[in-house]
Scaffold this motif. Structure first.
Motif, PDB file in Angstrom:
ATOM      1  N   VAL A   1       8.794 -48.593  -8.711  1.00  0.00           N
ATOM      2  CA  VAL A   1       7.651 -47.709  -8.944  1.00  0.00           C
ATOM      3  C   VAL A   1       8.094 -46.315  -9.407  1.00  0.00           C
ATOM      4  O   VAL A   1       7.491 -45.747 -10.330  1.00  0.00           O
ATOM      5  CB  VAL A   1       6.751 -47.635  -7.694  1.00  0.00           C
ATOM      6  CG1 VAL A   1       5.550 -46.727  -7.957  1.00  0.00           C
ATOM      7  CG2 VAL A   1       6.257 -49.031  -7.309  1.00  0.00           C
ATOM      8  N   PRO A   2       9.145 -45.714  -8.825  1.00  0.00           N
ATOM      9  CA  PRO A   2       9.621 -44.449  -9.401  1.00  0.00           C
ATOM     10  C   PRO A   2      10.067 -44.584 -10.864  1.00  0.00           C
ATOM     11  O   PRO A   2       9.829 -43.681 -11.670  1.00  0.00           O
ATOM     12  CB  PRO A   2      10.802 -44.081  -8.492  1.00  0.00           C
ATOM     13  CG  PRO A   2      10.473 -44.703  -7.185  1.00  0.00           C
ATOM     14  CD  PRO A   2       9.814 -46.001  -7.540  1.00  0.00           C
ATOM     15  N   LEU A   3      10.706 -45.722 -11.207  1.00  0.00           N
ATOM     16  CA  LEU A   3      11.099 -45.937 -12.595  1.00  0.00           C
ATOM     17  C   LEU A   3       9.867 -46.067 -13.483  1.00  0.00           C
ATOM     18  O   LEU A   3       9.846 -45.570 -14.623  1.00  0.00           O
ATOM     19  CB  LEU A   3      11.972 -47.193 -12.698  1.00  0.00           C
ATOM     20  CG  LEU A   3      12.683 -47.431 -14.029  1.00  0.00           C
ATOM     21  CD1 LEU A   3      13.570 -46.249 -14.394  1.00  0.00           C
ATOM     22  CD2 LEU A   3      13.529 -48.710 -13.956  1.00  0.00           C
ATOM     23  N   PHE A   4       8.824 -46.713 -12.962  1.00  0.00           N
ATOM     24  CA  PHE A   4       7.559 -46.797 -13.701  1.00  0.00           C
ATOM     25  C   PHE A   4       7.006 -45.395 -13.950  1.00  0.00           C
ATOM     26  O   PHE A   4       6.545 -45.079 -15.050  1.00  0.00           O
ATOM     27  CB  PHE A   4       6.552 -47.630 -12.912  1.00  0.00           C
ATOM     28  CG  PHE A   4       5.156 -47.590 -13.465  1.00  0.00           C
ATOM     29  CD1 PHE A   4       4.781 -48.424 -14.504  1.00  0.00           C
ATOM     30  CD2 PHE A   4       4.214 -46.702 -12.962  1.00  0.00           C
ATOM     31  CE1 PHE A   4       3.490 -48.382 -15.037  1.00  0.00           C
ATOM     32  CE2 PHE A   4       2.930 -46.643 -13.475  1.00  0.00           C
ATOM     33  CZ  PHE A   4       2.571 -47.488 -14.513  1.00  0.00           C
ATOM     34  N   ALA A   5       7.053 -44.545 -12.915  1.00  0.00           N
ATOM     35  CA  ALA A   5       6.578 -43.165 -13.079  1.00  0.00           C
ATOM     36  C   ALA A   5       7.409 -42.424 -14.116  1.00  0.00           C
ATOM     37  O   ALA A   5       6.873 -41.686 -14.948  1.00  0.00           O
ATOM     38  CB  ALA A   5       6.616 -42.438 -11.733  1.00  0.00           C
ATOM     39  N   LEU A   6       8.709 -42.618 -14.080  1.00  0.00           N
ATOM     40  CA  LEU A   6       9.586 -41.955 -15.045  1.00  0.00           C
ATOM     41  C   LEU A   6       9.261 -42.386 -16.467  1.00  0.00           C
ATOM     42  O   LEU A   6       9.309 -41.582 -17.405  1.00  0.00           O
ATOM     43  CB  LEU A   6      11.045 -42.274 -14.714  1.00  0.00           C
ATOM     44  CG  LEU A   6      12.114 -41.556 -15.546  1.00  0.00           C
ATOM     45  CD1 LEU A   6      12.059 -40.047 -15.310  1.00  0.00           C
ATOM     46  CD2 LEU A   6      13.497 -42.095 -15.213  1.00  0.00           C
ATOM     47  N   ALA A   7       8.905 -43.659 -16.653  1.00  0.00           N
ATOM     48  CA  ALA A   7       8.635 -44.193 -17.988  1.00  0.00           C
ATOM     49  C   ALA A   7       7.224 -43.909 -18.479  1.00  0.00           C
ATOM     50  O   ALA A   7       6.951 -44.029 -19.676  1.00  0.00           O
ATOM     51  CB  ALA A   7       8.874 -45.707 -17.991  1.00  0.00           C
ATOM     52  N   ASN A   8       6.314 -43.520 -17.568  1.00  0.00           N
ATOM     53  CA  ASN A   8       4.910 -43.389 -17.962  1.00  0.00           C
ATOM     54  C   ASN A   8       4.301 -42.017 -17.734  1.00  0.00           C
ATOM     55  O   ASN A   8       3.244 -41.722 -18.297  1.00  0.00           O
ATOM     56  CB  ASN A   8       4.062 -44.425 -17.206  1.00  0.00           C
ATOM     57  CG  ASN A   8       4.302 -45.843 -17.687  1.00  0.00           C
ATOM     58  OD1 ASN A   8       3.665 -46.314 -18.610  1.00  0.00           O
ATOM     59  ND2 ASN A   8       5.248 -46.523 -17.052  1.00  0.00           N
ATOM     60  N   ALA A   9       4.936 -41.198 -16.896  1.00  0.00           N
ATOM     61  CA  ALA A   9       4.304 -39.938 -16.505  1.00  0.00           C
ATOM     62  C   ALA A   9       4.653 -38.763 -17.407  1.00  0.00           C
ATOM     63  O   ALA A   9       4.155 -37.661 -17.195  1.00  0.00           O
ATOM     64  CB  ALA A   9       4.676 -39.600 -15.060  1.00  0.00           C
ATOM     65  N   GLY A  10       5.502 -38.972 -18.404  1.00  0.00           N
ATOM     66  CA  GLY A  10       5.883 -37.874 -19.289  1.00  0.00           C
ATOM     67  C   GLY A  10       4.758 -37.490 -20.233  1.00  0.00           C
ATOM     68  O   GLY A  10       4.293 -38.310 -21.027  1.00  0.00           O
ATOM     69  N   ILE A  11       4.294 -36.263 -20.131  1.00  0.00           N
ATOM     70  CA  ILE A  11       3.241 -35.748 -21.002  1.00  0.00           C
ATOM     71  C   ILE A  11       3.734 -34.464 -21.647  1.00  0.00           C
ATOM     72  O   ILE A  11       4.235 -33.578 -20.956  1.00  0.00           O
ATOM     73  CB  ILE A  11       1.952 -35.438 -20.217  1.00  0.00           C
ATOM     74  CG1 ILE A  11       1.428 -36.688 -19.517  1.00  0.00           C
ATOM     75  CG2 ILE A  11       0.879 -34.875 -21.141  1.00  0.00           C
ATOM     76  CD1 ILE A  11       0.247 -36.401 -18.618  1.00  0.00           C
ATOM     77  N   GLU A  12       3.581 -34.358 -22.950  1.00  0.00           N
ATOM     78  CA  GLU A  12       3.926 -33.127 -23.646  1.00  0.00           C
ATOM     79  C   GLU A  12       2.713 -32.197 -23.630  1.00  0.00           C
ATOM     80  O   GLU A  12       1.646 -32.544 -24.129  1.00  0.00           O
ATOM     81  CB  GLU A  12       4.337 -33.433 -25.091  1.00  0.00           C
ATOM     82  CG  GLU A  12       5.658 -34.169 -25.205  1.00  0.00           C
ATOM     83  CD  GLU A  12       6.114 -34.289 -26.652  1.00  0.00           C
ATOM     84  OE1 GLU A  12       5.988 -33.287 -27.385  1.00  0.00           O
ATOM     85  OE2 GLU A  12       6.579 -35.372 -27.029  1.00  0.00           O
ATOM     86  N   PHE A  13       2.883 -31.021 -23.042  1.00  0.00           N
ATOM     87  CA  PHE A  13       1.780 -30.083 -22.926  1.00  0.00           C
ATOM     88  C   PHE A  13       1.726 -29.086 -24.081  1.00  0.00           C
ATOM     89  O   PHE A  13       0.796 -28.289 -24.172  1.00  0.00           O
ATOM     90  CB  PHE A  13       1.885 -29.313 -21.600  1.00  0.00           C
ATOM     91  CG  PHE A  13       1.646 -30.175 -20.398  1.00  0.00           C
ATOM     92  CD1 PHE A  13       0.394 -30.704 -20.152  1.00  0.00           C
ATOM     93  CD2 PHE A  13       2.673 -30.468 -19.522  1.00  0.00           C
ATOM     94  CE1 PHE A  13       0.162 -31.500 -19.048  1.00  0.00           C
ATOM     95  CE2 PHE A  13       2.453 -31.268 -18.411  1.00  0.00           C
ATOM     96  CZ  PHE A  13       1.195 -31.787 -18.177  1.00  0.00           C
ATOM     97  N   GLY A  14       2.722 -29.123 -24.965  1.00  0.00           N
ATOM     98  CA  GLY A  14       2.728 -28.207 -26.097  1.00  0.00           C
ATOM     99  C   GLY A  14       1.835 -28.675 -27.225  1.00  0.00           C
ATOM    100  O   GLY A  14       1.220 -29.744 -27.175  1.00  0.00           O
TER     101      GLY A  14
END
Length: 360
Positions: free
Chosen positions: A240-253
């Motif tokens: 589940v942490p690996l899932f978060a690492l692969a899916n939670a990245g959002i670019e705010f710029g």
């Protein structure tokens, strides 16, 4: 509370911290590090890394979910229909209300396919929140939250299987059904047969993680408990942490945050998670109590509202459904921002309510 439940809650709570760390790492990577999206879309055999995590490794997470469901139905809180009725009704209310709010706000517009995003509860984060409150929360409240989250998972799994399947192949579906029968007859060979089942379900058009749930439900209780004891830490601290690492990245710029704040989709998800879960879980529970239901021993009614708020932490399964619902990366990014905001607000609200409830 039994030692078995305490062990499960401990792993989930600690796993919530691991998910949080992975989420922060993903956000830093996406905004400050090298090519986040490019890395996760690196091809590795028939799938890219992103799909190996979401379709492959997450099958282990859903296997644990299936095992927990089986244990609770056969020998746990969902064994007795009367005992199971209250958290089941609470979970149903916590699914229906967010969907109604989402559909009403989106009204068939952009992002309507994501109607199920706000109906999920993240067990690890919700249980982690309760764990951080320590003895300020009663054991009965912990048990009630876990039961609601388990029934919520059952509903979410059914939604994924029925509404997010694409181009179903009858041939592969029949092959999967045959493998289900074989696993039932020869459960000790669950691992190699489970891999074959995963392939068959993946090729059938139904999401491959459903294979994990099926194996968990098929295993006899004695075998299932041993498997869960061995694999649950791997699911909580690696998968589940690996899932978060692969899916939670959002670019705010690049104006992404400004676009999100003006998006109906984002606000529909936030409203569904925060208001929908709070109203749905608490409203359905109060209705059941008026009909003669009873809360778990030691759970004061005032803690119900904190549990209902905490149920709005949708994170893992919400991200999972968002990835299934949308093909447009822009919609996925907006959905992620809505999930982040809604889950954070729900967590803070749950913390505030439960902290005050025990002082009162």
């Amino acid at each position: 509370m039994t030692d078995r439940i305490r062990e499960f809650l401990h792993d989930e709570a600690a796993g919530g911290l691991a998910i949080l760390a992975a989420t922060i790492a993903a956000l830093l990577w996406a905004n400050l590090g090298p090519d986040y999206d490019g890395f996760w879309h690196t091809e590795l055999g028939p799938l890219d890394l992103h799909h190996w995590v979401n379709d492959g490794l997450m099958a282990l997470f859903f296997l644990i979910v299936g095992l927990e469901i089986k244990r609770e139905v056969v020998d746990g809180r969902l064994q007795d229909a009367r005992t199971a009725a209250l958290p089941a009704l609470a979970a149903v209310g916590g699914v229906v209300a967010p969907i109604v709010i989402f559909v009403a706000l989106v009204a068939g517009g952009e992002g309507a396919q994501g109607w199920a995003i706000a109906c999920a509860t993240d067990i690890a984060f919700a249980v982690g929140l309760i764990a951080l409150l320590g003895d300020r929360v009663s054991d009965g409240t912990r048990v009630f939250l876990l039961a609601v989250a388990i029934v919520d998972d059952i509903i979410a799994i059914a939604i994924i299987a029925v509404f997010y399947a694409e181009g179903v192949s009858l041939t592969w579906l029949l092959a999967a059904a045959a493998l289900v029968v074989v696993i039932k007859l020869v459960p000790r060979l669950w691992l190699p047969l489970g891999v074959l089942l995963w392939i068959a379900v993946h090729e059938s058009g139904v999401h491959a993680t459903i294979a994990g749930v099926a194996v968990g439900l098929l295993l006899p209780l004695a075998i299932g408990e041993r498997v869960e004891h061995r694999l649950h830490p791997w699911s909580a601290f690696v998968v589940v942490p690996l899932f978060a690492l692969a899916n939670a990245g959002i670019e705010f710029g690049g104006g992404a945050l400004g676009d999100a704040l003006s998006s109906t989709l984002v606000w529909a998800i936030v409203a569904g998670l925060v208001a929908g879960k709070l109203l749905g879980v608490s409203g359905a529970t109060l209705a059941a109590l008026r009909g003669g239901g009873t809360l778990p021993a030691g759970m004061p009614r005032r803690e119900l509202y904190g549990v209902a708020a905490a149920a709005g932490i949708g994170f893992t399964v919400s991200l999972f459904i968002a990835d299934l619902a949308f093909d447009d990366p822009a919609l996925v990014e907006r959905a992620k921002i809505g999930i982040f905001a809604g889950s954070l607000l729900s967590g803070l609200l749950g913390w505030a309510v439960l902290s005050r409830a025990r002082r009162v």
